[in-house]
Design an enzyme around this catalytic site. Structure first.
Site, PDB file in Angstrom:
ATOM      1  N   THR A  32       0.822  -1.204   0.000  1.00 12.77           N
ATOM      2  CA  THR A  32       0.000   0.000   0.000  1.00 12.77           C
ATOM      3  C   THR A  32       0.859   1.258   0.000  1.00 12.77           C
ATOM      4  O   THR A  32       1.985   1.256   0.496  1.00 12.77           O
ATOM      5  CB  THR A  32      -0.944   0.051   1.223  1.00 12.77           C
ATOM      6  OG1 THR A  32      -0.187   0.412   2.392  1.00 12.77           O
ATOM      7  CG2 THR A  32      -1.620  -1.291   1.446  1.00 12.77           C
ATOM      8  N   ASP A  57      -3.669   6.226   2.025  1.00 12.07           N
ATOM      9  CA  ASP A  57      -3.093   7.366   2.735  1.00 12.07           C
ATOM     10  C   ASP A  57      -3.354   7.087   4.214  1.00 12.07           C
ATOM     11  O   ASP A  57      -4.497   7.143   4.669  1.00 12.07           O
ATOM     12  CB  ASP A  57      -3.789   8.662   2.295  1.00 12.07           C
ATOM     13  CG  ASP A  57      -3.285   9.886   3.058  1.00 12.07           C
ATOM     14  OD1 ASP A  57      -2.507   9.709   4.021  1.00 12.07           O
ATOM     15  OD2 ASP A  57      -3.687  11.011   2.702  1.00 12.07           O
ATOM     16  N   ASN A  84       5.138   1.311   8.134  1.00 12.93           N
ATOM     17  CA  ASN A  84       6.398   1.879   7.668  1.00 12.93           C
ATOM     18  C   ASN A  84       6.240   3.290   7.105  1.00 12.93           C
ATOM     19  O   ASN A  84       7.199   4.040   7.021  1.00 12.93           O
ATOM     20  CB  ASN A  84       6.993   0.952   6.590  1.00 12.93           C
ATOM     21  CG  ASN A  84       8.161   1.582   5.862  1.00 12.93           C
ATOM     22  OD1 ASN A  84       9.245   1.734   6.424  1.00 12.93           O
ATOM     23  ND2 ASN A  84       7.952   1.980   4.612  1.00 12.93           N
ATOM     24  N   SER A 135      10.111   1.978  13.972  1.00 13.68           N
ATOM     25  CA  SER A 135      10.435   3.154  14.776  1.00 13.68           C
ATOM     26  C   SER A 135      11.766   3.711  14.272  1.00 13.68           C
ATOM     27  O   SER A 135      11.972   3.843  13.069  1.00 13.68           O
ATOM     28  CB  SER A 135      10.491   2.781  16.262  1.00 13.68           C
ATOM     29  OG  SER A 135      10.844   3.891  17.052  1.00 13.68           O
ATOM     30  N   TYR A 149      10.348  14.638  14.593  1.00 11.80           N
ATOM     31  CA  TYR A 149      10.462  13.255  14.122  1.00 11.80           C
ATOM     32  C   TYR A 149      10.621  12.303  15.309  1.00 11.80           C
ATOM     33  O   TYR A 149       9.937  11.276  15.397  1.00 11.80           O
ATOM     34  CB  TYR A 149      11.649  13.137  13.169  1.00 11.80           C
ATOM     35  CG  TYR A 149      11.870  11.749  12.608  1.00 11.80           C
ATOM     36  CD1 TYR A 149      11.007  11.237  11.639  1.00 11.80           C
ATOM     37  CD2 TYR A 149      12.929  10.959  13.035  1.00 11.80           C
ATOM     38  CE1 TYR A 149      11.199   9.960  11.115  1.00 11.80           C
ATOM     39  CE2 TYR A 149      13.133   9.689  12.514  1.00 11.80           C
ATOM     40  CZ  TYR A 149      12.267   9.196  11.556  1.00 11.80           C
ATOM     41  OH  TYR A 149      12.467   7.933  11.046  1.00 11.80           O
ATOM     42  N   LYS A 153       8.297   9.091  16.918  1.00 12.11           N
ATOM     43  CA  LYS A 153       8.823   7.738  17.118  1.00 12.11           C
ATOM     44  C   LYS A 153       8.766   7.326  18.586  1.00 12.11           C
ATOM     45  O   LYS A 153       8.493   6.155  18.893  1.00 12.11           O
ATOM     46  CB  LYS A 153      10.255   7.649  16.571  1.00 12.11           C
ATOM     47  CG  LYS A 153      10.353   7.835  15.054  1.00 12.11           C
ATOM     48  CD  LYS A 153       9.482   6.834  14.305  1.00 12.11           C
ATOM     49  CE  LYS A 153       9.646   6.921  12.801  1.00 12.11           C
ATOM     50  NZ  LYS A 153       8.807   5.948  12.080  1.00 12.11           N
ATOM     51  N   THR A 184      18.395   4.215   2.821  1.00 13.46           N
ATOM     52  CA  THR A 184      17.048   4.372   2.275  1.00 13.46           C
ATOM     53  C   THR A 184      16.901   5.812   1.796  1.00 13.46           C
ATOM     54  O   THR A 184      17.834   6.604   1.874  1.00 13.46           O
ATOM     55  CB  THR A 184      15.988   4.085   3.349  1.00 13.46           C
ATOM     56  OG1 THR A 184      16.075   5.106   4.369  1.00 13.46           O
ATOM     57  CG2 THR A 184      16.212   2.721   3.981  1.00 13.46           C
TER      58      THR A 184
END
Length: 284
Positions: A32, A57, A84, A135, A149, A153, A184
């Site tokens: 997704t 979303d 994720n 996380s 951020y 987390k 990433t």
């Protein structure tokens, strides 16, 4: 019997990698993301009958419920849910507006809430399931420019560890994953948002973008190896409640935990001094 995976943010990075690793292990995957074209492009080389694409979303609660319903209609169950989806807002806290912080919480925290609300009833009915919530090391230690951020987390960590105690009797496991620096797209210009307000007292040290963008593409850890490890963890009868991913993360988290223990012991007497004798409140 192959497992059915439901993965958010599957259009790139760890999400796309987990989808590929699960498919290569013979599992079935519901991938997704908000942009399905991006997901199809990322997973085009592994597309087949074991892979379903569903738009999602995660900030939209109703859409999360609909996506989960579609996944169950397609494959009959959900065995592994992976939260994720998200992005990073970086900058000095004083330069962040309340609306920017709220926007950061929308996918990073409330997206997890919406997906768990949709998936857990399915797993509870099955009396089995495994949620894997991505996380970060930033969910364990404070880091410069990461206030918003990290706050999301830390919130995911508290949510996951608490909910785990509630759903364990129904055969549902929850694993928190705390990745260190993996190659990433988290710091890619398309995935990170920078604060724009300039505060003179902070300006001398340079901009947050100058500090963090140089790490993009040079992170030491291999995301493909992490993806394979997470598939192994999903196959465990007793998976870890918290998985610290990467040698750098192990050093950072271990140091933070040890420092917290040292400080707790240093102020142990002061802490114990707060103990009081129970006194029943008067009803008068």
């Amino acid at each position: 019997m192959s497992k059915v995976w439901f993965i958010t943010g599957a259009g790139s990075g760890i999400g796309a990698g987990i989808a590929k690793a699960a498919l290569q292990a013979g599992e079935r995957v519901v991938a997704t993301a908000r942009n399905l074209d991006k997901v199809r492009k990322a997973l085009g080389d592994v597309a087949g009958e074991n892979l379903a694409f569903i738009p999602l979303d995660v900030t939209n609660e109703a859409q999360a419920k609909s996506a989960v319903d579609q996944a169950v209609k397609r494959f009959g169950r959900i065995d592994v849910g992976v939260n994720n989806a998200g992005y990073s807002l970086l900058g000095n806290f004083e330069a962040m507006t309340p609306s920017e912080i709220e926007d950061q919480f929308a996918p990073n925290f409330y997206g997890v809430v919406h997906v768990m609300h949709a998936v857990l009833p399915i797993m509870r009915k099955q009396r089995s399931g495994h949620m894997i919530n991505i996380s970060s090391v930033a969910g364990v230690v404070g880091q410069k420019h990461c206030a918003a951020y990290a706050a999301t987390k830390f919130a995911v960590e508290g949510l996951s560890l608490s909910v785990a105690t509630e759903v364990e009797p129904f055969g549902i496991k929850i694993t928190l994953v705390e990745p260190g620096f993996f190659r990433t797209g988290l710091l890619d210009a398309r995935n990170v948002r920078w604060t724009t307000k300039v505060i003179d007292d902070y300006a001398a040290e340079g901009t947050p973008e100058e500090m963090w963008s140089r790490y993009n593409g040079t992170q030491p850890n291999d995301p493909e190896k992490l993806d394979e490890v997470l598939v192994k963890i999903a196959a465990m009868d007793k998976p870890p409640k918290v998985f610290v991913a990467g040698p750098d993360a192990l050093v950072t988290v271990t140091s933070a935990v040890e420092e917290r223990l040292r400080e707790s012991r240093a102020f142990e007497d002061l802490s114990k001094s707060t103990e009081g004798t129970f006194k029943k409140l008067s009803s008068n």
